[in-house]
Write a protein that holds these residues in place. Structure first.
Motif, PDB file in Angstrom:
ATOM      1  N   LEU A   9      66.362  54.749  16.490  1.00 26.04           N
ATOM      2  CA  LEU A   9      66.620  56.164  16.984  1.00 26.04           C
ATOM      3  C   LEU A   9      66.501  56.682  17.951  1.00 26.04           C
ATOM      4  O   LEU A   9      66.659  57.323  18.944  1.00 26.04           O
ATOM      5  CB  LEU A   9      66.812  56.974  16.011  1.00 26.04           C
ATOM      6  CG  LEU A   9      66.765  58.270  16.371  1.00 26.04           C
ATOM      7  CD1 LEU A   9      68.842  58.655  16.613  1.00 26.04           C
ATOM      8  CD2 LEU A   9      67.160  59.524  14.544  1.00 26.04           C
ATOM      9  N   GLY A  10      64.545  56.578  17.790  1.00 27.80           N
ATOM     10  CA  GLY A  10      63.548  56.815  18.775  1.00 27.80           C
ATOM     11  C   GLY A  10      64.183  56.095  20.210  1.00 27.80           C
ATOM     12  O   GLY A  10      64.279  56.663  21.097  1.00 27.80           O
ATOM     13  N   ARG A  11      64.730  54.504  20.189  1.00 31.57           N
ATOM     14  CA  ARG A  11      65.245  53.771  21.730  1.00 31.57           C
ATOM     15  C   ARG A  11      66.246  54.648  21.905  1.00 31.57           C
ATOM     16  O   ARG A  11      66.331  54.589  23.709  1.00 31.57           O
ATOM     17  CB  ARG A  11      65.534  52.261  21.236  1.00 31.57           C
ATOM     18  CG  ARG A  11      64.120  51.822  21.054  1.00 31.57           C
ATOM     19  CD  ARG A  11      64.639  50.170  20.910  1.00 31.57           C
ATOM     20  NE  ARG A  11      63.724  49.366  20.247  1.00 31.57           N
ATOM     21  CZ  ARG A  11      63.360  47.958  19.551  1.00 31.57           C
ATOM     22  NH1 ARG A  11      64.696  47.489  19.658  1.00 31.57           N
ATOM     23  NH2 ARG A  11      62.370  47.596  19.567  1.00 31.57           N
ATOM     24  N   ARG A  12      67.868  55.615  21.337  1.00 30.66           N
ATOM     25  CA  ARG A  12      69.005  55.698  21.918  1.00 30.66           C
ATOM     26  C   ARG A  12      68.288  57.184  22.622  1.00 30.66           C
ATOM     27  O   ARG A  12      69.200  57.200  23.356  1.00 30.66           O
ATOM     28  CB  ARG A  12      69.742  56.102  20.466  1.00 30.66           C
ATOM     29  CG  ARG A  12      70.933  56.366  20.014  1.00 30.66           C
ATOM     30  CD  ARG A  12      71.409  56.520  19.337  1.00 30.66           C
ATOM     31  NE  ARG A  12      73.002  56.877  20.212  1.00 30.66           N
ATOM     32  CZ  ARG A  12      73.598  57.655  18.834  1.00 30.66           C
ATOM     33  NH1 ARG A  12      73.976  56.731  17.900  1.00 30.66           N
ATOM     34  NH2 ARG A  12      74.642  57.520  19.304  1.00 30.66           N
ATOM     35  N   LEU A  13      67.193  58.238  21.850  1.00 31.07           N
ATOM     36  CA  LEU A  13      66.999  59.269  22.547  1.00 31.07           C
ATOM     37  C   LEU A  13      65.677  59.414  23.524  1.00 31.07           C
ATOM     38  O   LEU A  13      66.138  60.604  24.388  1.00 31.07           O
ATOM     39  CB  LEU A  13      66.155  60.227  21.190  1.00 31.07           C
ATOM     40  CG  LEU A  13      67.447  60.332  20.126  1.00 31.07           C
ATOM     41  CD1 LEU A  13      65.685  60.872  18.408  1.00 31.07           C
ATOM     42  CD2 LEU A  13      68.297  61.523  20.149  1.00 31.07           C
ATOM     43  N   ALA A  14      65.276  58.050  23.587  1.00 29.49           N
ATOM     44  CA  ALA A  14      64.850  57.681  24.857  1.00 29.49           C
ATOM     45  C   ALA A  14      64.354  57.622  26.053  1.00 29.49           C
ATOM     46  O   ALA A  14      64.452  58.586  26.976  1.00 29.49           O
ATOM     47  CB  ALA A  14      63.748  56.076  24.517  1.00 29.49           C
ATOM     48  N   GLY A  74      58.113  59.731  18.228  1.00 31.90           N
ATOM     49  CA  GLY A  74      57.197  60.620  19.593  1.00 31.90           C
ATOM     50  C   GLY A  74      56.970  59.050  20.327  1.00 31.90           C
ATOM     51  O   GLY A  74      56.145  59.788  21.193  1.00 31.90           O
ATOM     52  N   THR A  75      57.047  58.235  19.406  1.00 33.08           N
ATOM     53  CA  THR A  75      56.166  56.834  20.615  1.00 33.08           C
ATOM     54  C   THR A  75      57.068  56.881  21.351  1.00 33.08           C
ATOM     55  O   THR A  75      56.955  55.777  22.478  1.00 33.08           O
ATOM     56  CB  THR A  75      56.027  55.987  19.016  1.00 33.08           C
ATOM     57  OG1 THR A  75      56.545  55.892  18.371  1.00 33.08           O
ATOM     58  CG2 THR A  75      54.977  56.478  18.735  1.00 33.08           C
ATOM     59  N   PRO A 124      57.111  59.286  24.984  1.00 31.25           N
ATOM     60  CA  PRO A 124      56.159  59.772  25.411  1.00 31.25           C
ATOM     61  C   PRO A 124      55.469  61.638  25.004  1.00 31.25           C
ATOM     62  O   PRO A 124      53.973  61.795  25.369  1.00 31.25           O
ATOM     63  CB  PRO A 124      54.923  58.948  25.845  1.00 31.25           C
ATOM     64  CG  PRO A 124      56.528  58.093  26.668  1.00 31.25           C
ATOM     65  CD  PRO A 124      57.421  58.570  25.959  1.00 31.25           C
ATOM     66  N   ASP A 125      56.101  62.201  26.558  1.00 41.88           N
ATOM     67  CA  ASP A 125      55.650  63.174  26.462  1.00 41.88           C
ATOM     68  C   ASP A 125      55.457  64.818  25.997  1.00 41.88           C
ATOM     69  O   ASP A 125      56.037  65.700  27.073  1.00 41.88           O
ATOM     70  CB  ASP A 125      55.294  63.235  28.628  1.00 41.88           C
ATOM     71  CG  ASP A 125      54.993  62.666  28.886  1.00 41.88           C
ATOM     72  OD1 ASP A 125      53.596  62.243  28.693  1.00 41.88           O
ATOM     73  OD2 ASP A 125      55.463  61.634  30.121  1.00 41.88           O
ATOM     74  N   VAL A 126      56.846  64.245  25.020  1.00 37.36           N
ATOM     75  CA  VAL A 126      57.347  65.493  24.317  1.00 37.36           C
ATOM     76  C   VAL A 126      57.040  66.032  22.893  1.00 37.36           C
ATOM     77  O   VAL A 126      56.584  65.046  22.118  1.00 37.36           O
ATOM     78  CB  VAL A 126      58.488  64.576  23.979  1.00 37.36           C
ATOM     79  CG1 VAL A 126      59.738  65.726  23.403  1.00 37.36           C
ATOM     80  CG2 VAL A 126      59.567  64.516  24.780  1.00 37.36           C
TER      81      VAL A 126
END
Length: 195
Positions: free
Chosen positions: A31-36, A59-60, A63-65
């Motif tokens: 999911l993180g990759r999708r949102l990146a 968050g990883t 990174p600046d969020v």
């Protein structure tokens, strides 16, 4: 016209103690990759450990969020119907009037904080629980309160809702699992045939 976009997700699959399983961690990474690639301004999460851990993993990839806790995202039953659907009678058995009132107050706090325009362009990720995803979708569709009962979502499934001043909310996606391989989809549901 400014738009508030909410990317709402249920936490990754977790054990009975709220710890993410290996599958839950992998779901959240995907999911993180999708949102990146999105212009995310903030990640908000429920205080419960499975949501907090999922938000930290997201968050990883962002990174600046900033990643912040929001008490309004806590897991709760948002509405107890006056006329109980027979299929849900066992679920609500023993549910007190005080518990129902508390759930309704939490549901009102959730929608007051997040289900509204902000007056500026924002993109926020909410990491929460199945009932809260269902409640936000029901609210966006202006469906009767009891309709949250039929809206389930999988672990890390993505729901996207937009809010604009003077317009009804728009549900862009609901329970989208396109970022997950087949073996990681449909977790968090009971047994049954899935598409």
């Amino acid at each position: 016209m400014s738009t508030r976009t909410l990317y709402v997700a249920r936490h990754g699959a977790a054990d009975p103690f709220g710890e993410l399983t290996e599958a839950g961690q992998r779901q959240t990474e995907l999911l993180g990759r999708r949102l990146a690639g999105l212009p995310v301004d903030a990640v908000w999460h429920s205080p419960l450990p499975q949501a907090a851990r999922s938000a930290r993993i997201l968050g990883t990839s962002l990174p600046d969020v900033p990643v912040w806790e929001a008490a309004e995202l806590i897991d709760h039953v948002p509405h107890v119907p006056d006329e109980m659907p027979a299929a849900w009678a066992g679920f609500f058995d023993g549910f007190s009037a005080a518990e129902a009132a508390s759930g309704a107050a939490l549901a009102d706090a959730l929608t007051a904080r997040f289900a509204c325009p902000t007056g500026e362009e924002t993109h926020e990720v909410l990491v929460t629980h199945a009932y809260q995803v269902a409640w936000l979708v029901r609210h966006a569709l202006d469906a009767p309160p009891a309709r949250w009962l039929g809206l389930s979502c999988g672990n890390t499934a993505l729901t996207v809702i937009q809010y604009r001043d003077g317009l009804a909310p728009t549900v862009l996606l609901y329970n989208d699992m396109g970022h997950l391989p087949p073996e990681l989809r449909w977790t968090g549901f009971g047994p049954g045939v899935r598409p």
